[in-house]
Scaffold this active site. Sequence first.
Site, PDB file in Angstrom:
ATOM      1  N   THR A   1       0.771   7.163  -4.534  1.00 47.11           N
ATOM      2  CA  THR A   1       0.481   5.709  -3.982  1.00 47.11           C
ATOM      3  C   THR A   1      -0.873   5.595  -3.548  1.00 47.11           C
ATOM      4  O   THR A   1      -1.668   4.538  -3.752  1.00 47.11           O
ATOM      5  CB  THR A   1       1.130   5.518  -2.586  1.00 47.11           C
ATOM      6  OG1 THR A   1       0.917   6.719  -1.666  1.00 47.11           O
ATOM      7  CG2 THR A   1       2.762   5.435  -2.572  1.00 47.11           C
TER       8      THR A   1
ATOM      9  N   GLU B  47      -9.336  -0.217   0.765  1.00 43.88           N
ATOM     10  CA  GLU B  47     -10.677  -0.872   0.624  1.00 43.88           C
ATOM     11  C   GLU B  47     -11.747  -0.234  -0.387  1.00 43.88           C
ATOM     12  O   GLU B  47     -12.392  -0.660  -1.259  1.00 43.88           O
ATOM     13  CB  GLU B  47     -11.589  -1.190   1.959  1.00 43.88           C
ATOM     14  CG  GLU B  47     -11.300  -2.585   2.575  1.00 43.88           C
ATOM     15  CD  GLU B  47      -9.804  -2.701   3.243  1.00 43.88           C
ATOM     16  OE1 GLU B  47      -9.322  -3.847   3.656  1.00 43.88           O
ATOM     17  OE2 GLU B  47      -9.186  -1.586   3.578  1.00 43.88           O
TER      18      GLU B  47
ATOM     19  N   THR C 293       0.579  -1.177   0.114  1.00 48.98           N
ATOM     20  CA  THR C 293       0.116   0.008   0.118  1.00 48.98           C
ATOM     21  C   THR C 293       0.813   1.132   0.039  1.00 48.98           C
ATOM     22  O   THR C 293       0.427   2.546  -0.145  1.00 48.98           O
ATOM     23  CB  THR C 293      -1.022  -0.151   1.220  1.00 48.98           C
ATOM     24  OG1 THR C 293       0.087  -0.287   2.525  1.00 48.98           O
ATOM     25  CG2 THR C 293      -2.052  -1.094   1.226  1.00 48.98           C
TER      26      THR C 293
ATOM     27  N   GLN D 280      -3.669   2.719  -5.142  1.00 51.13           N
ATOM     28  CA  GLN D 280      -4.629   1.879  -4.121  1.00 51.13           C
ATOM     29  C   GLN D 280      -5.837   1.819  -4.898  1.00 51.13           C
ATOM     30  O   GLN D 280      -6.688   0.718  -4.849  1.00 51.13           O
ATOM     31  CB  GLN D 280      -4.774   2.357  -2.683  1.00 51.13           C
ATOM     32  CG  GLN D 280      -3.472   1.919  -1.829  1.00 51.13           C
ATOM     33  CD  GLN D 280      -3.323   0.577  -1.825  1.00 51.13           C
ATOM     34  OE1 GLN D 280      -4.041  -0.244  -1.378  1.00 51.13           O
ATOM     35  NE2 GLN D 280      -2.219  -0.156  -2.332  1.00 51.13           N
TER      36      GLN D 280
ATOM     37  N   LYS E 156      -8.330   9.056   6.013  1.00 48.48           N
ATOM     38  CA  LYS E 156      -9.257   8.084   5.943  1.00 48.48           C
ATOM     39  C   LYS E 156      -8.437   6.917   5.236  1.00 48.48           C
ATOM     40  O   LYS E 156      -7.743   7.457   4.210  1.00 48.48           O
ATOM     41  CB  LYS E 156     -10.543   8.403   5.311  1.00 48.48           C
ATOM     42  CG  LYS E 156     -11.299   9.457   6.191  1.00 48.48           C
ATOM     43  CD  LYS E 156     -12.786   9.690   5.446  1.00 48.48           C
ATOM     44  CE  LYS E 156     -13.435  10.519   6.513  1.00 48.48           C
ATOM     45  NZ  LYS E 156     -14.843  10.953   5.986  1.00 48.48           N
TER      46      LYS E 156
ATOM     47  N   LEU F  89      -2.172  11.464   1.615  1.00 49.46           N
ATOM     48  CA  LEU F  89      -0.723  11.872   2.142  1.00 49.46           C
ATOM     49  C   LEU F  89       0.023  11.820   0.955  1.00 49.46           C
ATOM     50  O   LEU F  89       0.892  12.563   1.033  1.00 49.46           O
ATOM     51  CB  LEU F  89      -0.459  10.756   3.217  1.00 49.46           C
ATOM     52  CG  LEU F  89      -1.292  10.694   4.381  1.00 49.46           C
ATOM     53  CD1 LEU F  89      -0.849   9.252   5.391  1.00 49.46           C
ATOM     54  CD2 LEU F  89      -1.067  12.005   5.431  1.00 49.46           C
TER      55      LEU F  89
END
Length: 750
Positions: A647, A717, A480, A651, A713, A643
Site C-alpha cells: 500500500t 503527500e 490510502t 501511495q 512517517k 508498515l
Amino acid sequence: MTQTFSSTGHDTFVGSPRSRIDGPAKVTGLAKYAGEFAAPDLAYGTVVSSAIAKGRIAAIDSAEAEAVPGVLKVITHENRPRTAWRDKNFQDAVAPPGSPFRALYDDLIVYSGQPVALVVAEDFETARYAASLIQVRYEAQEPTTDLRAVRGEAYDPPGKREGIKPPPEPWGDADQAFGSAPIRVQGAYTLANEHHNPMEPHATTVVVEKDGTYTVYDKIQGVSNSHQYLANVFGLKPDQVRVLNPYLGGGFGSGLRPQYQAFLAMLAAQELKRSVRVTLTRDQMWSFTYRGEALQTVSLGAEADGTLTALRHDAVQGTSHYEDYQEVIVNWSGVLYRCDNVALTYRIAKLDTATPGDMRAPGAVTGVFAIETAMDELAYATGMDPIALRLKNYADSDATAEGKPFGSKELKACFTQGAERFGWSKRSLEPRSMREGRELVGWGVATGVWESMMMQSSAIATLTADGRLVVGNSTGDIGTGTYTILTQIAADTLGLPMESVTTKLGDTRLPEAPVAGGSWTAASSGTAVMKACRNVGEQLFKLARGLENSPLANVDVDRAFFADGRISVAGDPSRSVSMVEVMRAAGVDKVEAVEQAGPDKDFNKTYQAYTHGAIFVEVKVDEELGQVRLTRVVSAIAAGKILNPKTARSQILGGVVMGIGSALEEESMLDHRFGRFMNHNLGEYHVPVHADIYDIDVIFVDEEDKANPLGVKGLGEIGIVGTAAAITNAVFHATGKRVRDLPITIDKLL
C-alpha cells in the site's frame, strides 16, 4: 522520547506487503459511497449554480419548476429556513480565518458557480429537469480573477491559519548577498490552478430517523468535521446527528472541509422532515475548493564552487474575498538548504473566486517546484552536477525552526540509491546532448520534502470471547490503505491472525480522530490503535495470571508475549494459555479499551521531523512536434518504518502520477472576462491516463525515526512533492528550454 514500535508479540504482519482488506468490497461494488445509501422516504436535490462570478440576484423565478409534478420544494435565499448566523458556527475544523461561505444566504454572488437554488423532488430526474426551469436575473459586476492584476494589493494575512507556519523572520542579508554573489540565478515560477477531481463526486445523503435524529452519509475526509459543522450550523446536539463515511472514492484534500452539498441536504431534510440526497455534478466539482495559483520569485546567489550565499523566495497566492486561505509555500526553501542569508515572504491577494483549498501536499507542490527548478538552474550556472550541488548545500538542521536538528534524515541515501537505480552516472551534462532517433532525451532530478506530523487521536479495541478483535476510530480511509495498516498493527499487537481483526472507520460513534489529511493518519490513528490493543493485552494478562494454576503466575507483564492467539512467557513458549480460554475461564464476554495518542512533546522540543525523497525522471521530447513523453521515474523515499510496502508503494505511485499531471497536463483555465473556469469537465481538464504513464520505480530507503511510537512517517503527500520540478529539469536537459510556468504544454516548447 518515545520508543520505536515493538508489538507485544512480534512483527508478523507489520512491514509485510498485504493486499487491501477493503479491496474486494470496492472491486465487486459492495462498497457504498455517500451518494449510494438508500432510505424509504428518500428525496433528491439538484443544485442550481450561478451564471455570473460577481454581482447580485435581481430576481429569481421558481414557479415553473415548482409546478412540475413530483417537485417537493425549491429553496432559494428568499425562503431559506433559518440556521445559525455567526461565522463561528460555520467554521469547520480546518477552516482558514474569515467568514465561511454560506449557501443561499443572501442575494450576493461572490464566485462563479456558487449555488443559487436547490430543487428537491421525488426522484433525481425530476429534480434535475425542474432545476433547468429556474429563471435567475442577475445584476452583474466585473469580476477580478487575475492574480497578476492584484499582485500589488497582496497582504500579509493578519489572522494566521491554524497549523500553517508563516515564513520565519529573515536571517543575514539576502539582498546584499545576492547582489555581491559571483553567480546569480533569478526566476519567476508559476503553477496553474488545479482541481482535485476525485472519481467520486461530492454527495451527501441525510436520513431522517423515526426518532427525529439524523444519520448523514457525507463525502468527507473526516466525519468528525462534518459532525461538528452540521451540529453547529443547525443547532443540533451531538447525539442528534451521526455522520458516516465508510468509503471515499478519492479526496486529495477536497473532502477536508464540509462542502455546500452537505449544508443543502441537511437544510432540505429539516425543512421537509424526510430523507434527502444531494449529489454534485462533475461540472459543479469546479465550484468550490482547488489548488490556487501562486506567483513566485526565487533568487539564488552562490560562490563559484556552488556554496549558496543568498536565498530569497517570495510568493503571492490568491484567496477568496471572504476567507484568508494560506499555505506553506516558501518555507521549504529554508528547510532544504543551508544558507547564511535567507529571506522568505508569503502574501495573499483577494480574488472573486471560491476559497482555494488543500490539495495533495498543499504548498509543498507549489513551493518545492520553484526552489528545485531554481537549484537546477544554479547547477548549470556553476557547471555542477545537480545532485552534487544539492549535497554541497545539504542541511542537517531546520533553519526555519531555530536550527533544530532533524530527528532522522536519510535524503543522502535517497540520492545515492535513486541515482544508482536510475543510472544517473551515464547522464551527460549538456542540454540537447542525448537523443534517440527523432526524440531528445532528458534526465532530471529534484528533492521532495513533507512535514512528518502526528495529531491527537483516539481509538477503541474490543476483544470478544470468540477470539475476534474489533478496532477503530472516526478517521477515514481515503484510499490510502488505512483499513489495512490498522488491521496489521492490531493483529501484531495482540498476536492474532489478520482474519480475526475487523477495523471500523468513518463513524462519529467511534472514538474521535482527526481528518484524514496531512499524511498524519498512520502515525496518529496507528499509535492510538496500538495503545488500545496493548491495554486490552494487559487486561487479558492480568486475567490470565489470576487463573487457578496459571502458567503465567508470578510473571511480570513486560515478559508477556502475544502470538498465535495465545499469551506466553517470553523465552519460554511452554508456559502459555489461549486468550479465548482466559476469557471463558474468567467469565467475561469482552475486554475493551479506549486509548488516546498524541505528539511527543519532548521530541518536538528538540527535533524536527520530515519525510524526504529524491525523484529521478527521464523524458523524451519529439524535436519537431514538442510532444513530451515521460518514460521513466525512480522515486527514492525515506519515510521511517514502512508498515505495508504494497500500500505504501501504491501511495507513491499515485503521488508521482499527480505530479506528472501538474507538470504536463493539469490546468484550470480562468476566463477573466467572466471569472469562470472554462474547462470544467474531464474532457477538457486533462489528467494523466494509462497511455501517459510508463515505468515508475519506488525505493524505500531504510530510516529509523523516533517521532512517534510506530516510527512511521506519512506517505500520502511525499510522492508528488518535487516530481514536477524533476520533470521540468529533465525537459530542460532534453531541449535546452527552461519552462517556469506549468504545465509544460507543446506551445511552450516549440
